[in-house]
Design a protein around this motif. Structure first.
Motif, short mmCIF file in Angstrom:
data_model
loop_
_atom_site.label_atom_id
_atom_site.label_comp_id
_atom_site.label_asym_id
_atom_site.label_seq_id
_atom_site.Cartn_x
_atom_site.Cartn_y
_atom_site.Cartn_z
N THR A 160 0.83 -1.20 0.00
CA THR A 160 0.00 0.00 0.00
C THR A 160 0.87 1.25 0.00
O THR A 160 2.06 1.19 0.32
N GLU A 161 0.25 2.37 -0.31
CA GLU A 161 0.97 3.64 -0.30
C GLU A 161 0.84 4.37 1.03
O GLU A 161 1.50 5.39 1.24
N LEU A 162 -0.01 3.86 1.92
CA LEU A 162 -0.26 4.51 3.20
C LEU A 162 -0.17 3.48 4.32
O LEU A 162 -0.84 2.45 4.27
N LEU A 163 0.70 3.74 5.30
CA LEU A 163 0.94 2.82 6.41
C LEU A 163 0.68 3.51 7.73
O LEU A 163 1.23 4.58 8.01
N PHE A 164 -0.18 2.89 8.56
CA PHE A 164 -0.49 3.40 9.90
C PHE A 164 0.21 2.53 10.94
O PHE A 164 0.14 1.30 10.87
N LEU A 165 0.87 3.18 11.90
CA LEU A 165 1.59 2.48 12.97
C LEU A 165 1.14 3.03 14.32
O LEU A 165 1.32 4.22 14.60
N ASP A 166 0.56 2.19 15.16
CA ASP A 166 0.08 2.62 16.46
C ASP A 166 1.12 2.29 17.53
O ASP A 166 1.29 1.13 17.91
N GLU A 167 1.85 3.31 17.96
CA GLU A 167 2.88 3.17 18.99
C GLU A 167 3.82 1.99 18.69
O GLU A 167 3.93 1.05 19.46
N PRO A 168 4.54 2.04 17.57
CA PRO A 168 5.37 0.91 17.13
C PRO A 168 6.57 0.62 18.02
O PRO A 168 7.18 -0.44 17.90
N THR A 169 6.93 1.54 18.92
CA THR A 169 8.11 1.33 19.77
C THR A 169 7.75 0.94 21.21
O THR A 169 8.63 0.78 22.04
N THR A 170 6.44 0.77 21.49
CA THR A 170 6.02 0.42 22.85
C THR A 170 6.64 -0.91 23.28
O THR A 170 6.71 -1.85 22.50
N TYR A 171 7.08 -0.98 24.52
CA TYR A 171 7.66 -2.18 25.14
C TYR A 171 9.06 -2.54 24.63
O TYR A 171 9.60 -3.58 24.99
#
Length: 266
Positions: A160-171
């Motif tokens: 895809t051309e659009l990527l959503f990341l929800d708090e990718p660095t948590t933990y």
């Protein structure tokens, strides 16, 4: 001329009588990294869920390529937008390659099996995320940082051309946090993927973002380039705490020296 990948117009959302977002409007520029930030309870997660079609707006519009996301079927939306949620799980005995291949599952079903294009995109996703040599390893044998790269690889395989990341660095510890954010930067710069992510760390947000959207009390409090919107006043507004903002090589850096906490509410 800069174009937008997504637009939010006069968006409001409530859980029952609890108003979470109130008449907010914002834009996600195409080809950039946009980070949503703000204190706990400001509406970040709700906005993320609305923009990724996991919640339906009460009022207002969310436009993807100038078309309301309400009008996209889930399969159409998945061809446009890939998502890595904060909490992900998979069977411990599944291999990396098989899990990444799930990013191509809708296309395999339509075509009756893996195509050469599916194989190419899975291979590319493994290569870009540094997982090619680990492709046969089981998920249960991976570190936290490696697992996160697997989820990003699966999203990348969607192409895809659009990527959503929800708090990718948590933990993750600081090394893995930086590795993941460097990977995000690579996906944006080398593959021209528009990135939208939610982060908590203010300095990481500043360093790795082209645009920042800061929420406070369900409203957009700041929106713009980091060096334009990150000030001592805006940090006070977003988090209710005074922190020193200095500059290093022209970019703002938030420090905790001389911080001032407001009196605790009784």
């Amino acid at each position: 001329m800069e174009t937008n990948a997504m637009e939010v117009k006069n968006l409001s959302f409530s859980y029952g009588s609890n108003q979470i977002l109130s008449d907010i409007s914002l834009t996600i520029p195409r080809g950039k990294i946009t980070t949503i930030m703000g204190a706990n309870g400001c509406g970040k997660s709700t906005l993320f869920s609305l923009m990724t079609k996991n919640l339906t707006p009460g009022k207002g519009k969310i436009l993807l390529e100038e078309k309301s996301i309400k009008k996209y079927s889930l399969s159409e939306f998945a061809r446009k937008v890939s998502i890595v949620h904060q909490h992900n799980s998979a069977a411990e005995d599944i291999t990396i390659e098989r899990l990444v291949s799930y990013g191509r599952t809708p296309y395999q079903k339509m075509l009756g099996g893996k195509s050469e294009e599916d194989e190419r995109l899975i291979e590319q996703a493994l290569q870009v995320t540094g997982l090619l040599d680990l492709r046969d390893r089981e998920i249960g044998r991976l570190s936290g940082g490696q697992r996160q790269r697997v989820w990003i690889a699966m999203a990348l395989a969607q192409n895809t051309e659009l990527l959503f990341l929800d708090e990718p660095t948590t933990y993750l510890d600081i090394r893995y946090q930086l590795e993941i954010l460097e990977l995000v930067k690579k996906l944006n710069k080398e593959f021209d993927i528009t990135i939208v992510m939610v982060l908590h760390d203010i300095n990481q947000t500043i360093y790795f973002s082209d645009k920042i959207i800061g929420l406070q009390g369900g409203h957009v409090a700041i929106e713009g380039a980091p060096d334009q919107v990150i000030t001592e006043e805006s940090i006070q507004k977003l988090y209710g705490v005074h922190l020193m903002v200095t500059r290093v090589n022209g970019s703002p850096v938030v420090a905790i020296q001389d911080y001032r906490l407001p009196p605790r509410e009784k």
